[in-house]
Enzyme design. Structure first.
Site, mmCIF file in Angstrom:
data_model
loop_
_atom_site.group_PDB
_atom_site.id
_atom_site.type_symbol
_atom_site.label_atom_id
_atom_site.label_comp_id
_atom_site.label_asym_id
_atom_site.label_seq_id
_atom_site.Cartn_x
_atom_site.Cartn_y
_atom_site.Cartn_z
ATOM 1 N N ALA A 83 0.842 -1.201 0.000
ATOM 2 C CA ALA A 83 0.000 0.000 0.000
ATOM 3 C C ALA A 83 0.871 1.242 0.000
ATOM 4 C CB ALA A 83 -0.920 0.006 1.215
ATOM 5 N N ASP A 84 0.297 2.330 -0.489
ATOM 6 C CA ASP A 84 0.952 3.628 -0.387
ATOM 7 C C ASP A 84 -0.121 4.696 -0.191
ATOM 8 O OD1 ASP A 84 3.816 4.877 -0.836
ATOM 9 O OD2 ASP A 84 2.369 6.263 -1.703
#
Length: 212
Positions: A83-84
């Site tokens: 994730a970012d």
């Protein structure tokens, strides 16, 4: 994979060094078998939209973790979650702050106004399938006083945080309104992550047994 039986499940790899993302997965009963942070260039491309940036970086992190596991069998590589998170004020993508001046600039931009938080989530399966989502949450801060600025900066809690704050910490007291996923602002939208894993056959509810 673990030996088959009542507790059988595939391996789960988190392609992030974030303790917040690890804690969120554990919160919903997902036991992470390995943490593999990826060193990638997070610089936005020219003209890149925030939601595109968030999902691109999540995808690159997942692929970097997969490449690091290239010598493993599919069973050992398991499912990879990456994730970012990107924070946007107006049209400006805010940095993951490492310097106090950066954090101060972010807080000035966020004070008394709304902003958007995007998280890209990517799941890579043992057989190489890639699934991804991007989630948007809107957050409004109160107008910050001089004391708010000074004491929050002195806390150091802003360090390494997108937009210079962590909603699950002291800065939670700055939030007037939130529209959308709270866990998305923390760093990992749980509903979407669980849906992606479940959709690819990962037994997301296995860890719910005998919780008490």
């Amino acid at each position: 994979m673990s030996a088959k039986g009542d507790s059988w499940r595939p391996k789960l790899v988190l392609a992030s060094a974030s303790p917040r993302r690890l804690a969120l997965l554990e919160q919903v009963g997902l036991a992470v078998d390995a943490v593999m942070p990826s060193e990638i260039d997070e610089t936005p491309q020219r003209g890149e939209r925030p939601r595109v940036l968030a999902v691109r970086l999540a995808r690159e992190k997942a692929r970097a973790a997969r490449d690091a596991l290239a010598g493993e069998t599919a069973d050992k590589a398991g499912f990879i979650v990456a994730a970012d998170t990107v924070v946007v004020a107006g049209r400006r993508i805010l940095p993951k702050t490492e310097l106090v001046d950066e954090a101060a600039a972010c807080l000035r931009l966020l004070s008394g106004r709304g902003h958007r938080v995007y998280s890209g989530v990517c799941v890579l399966t043992p057989d190489g399938a890639l699934r991804e989502r991007v989630v948007e949450t809107r957050v409004r801060f109160k107008r910050l006083s001089n004391d708010d600025f000074e004491t929050y900066l002195a806390s150091g809690e802003w360090r390494g945080k997108a937009g210079g704050y962590a909603i699950q910490g002291l800065a939670g007291s700055f939030v007037v309104k939130i529209v959308g996923s709270y866990s998305n602002v923390v760093g990992l939208p749980l509903y979407e992550t669980m849906a992606l894993l479940s959709g690819e056959g990962f037994p997301v509810h296995l860890g719910w047994m005998n919780r008490l």
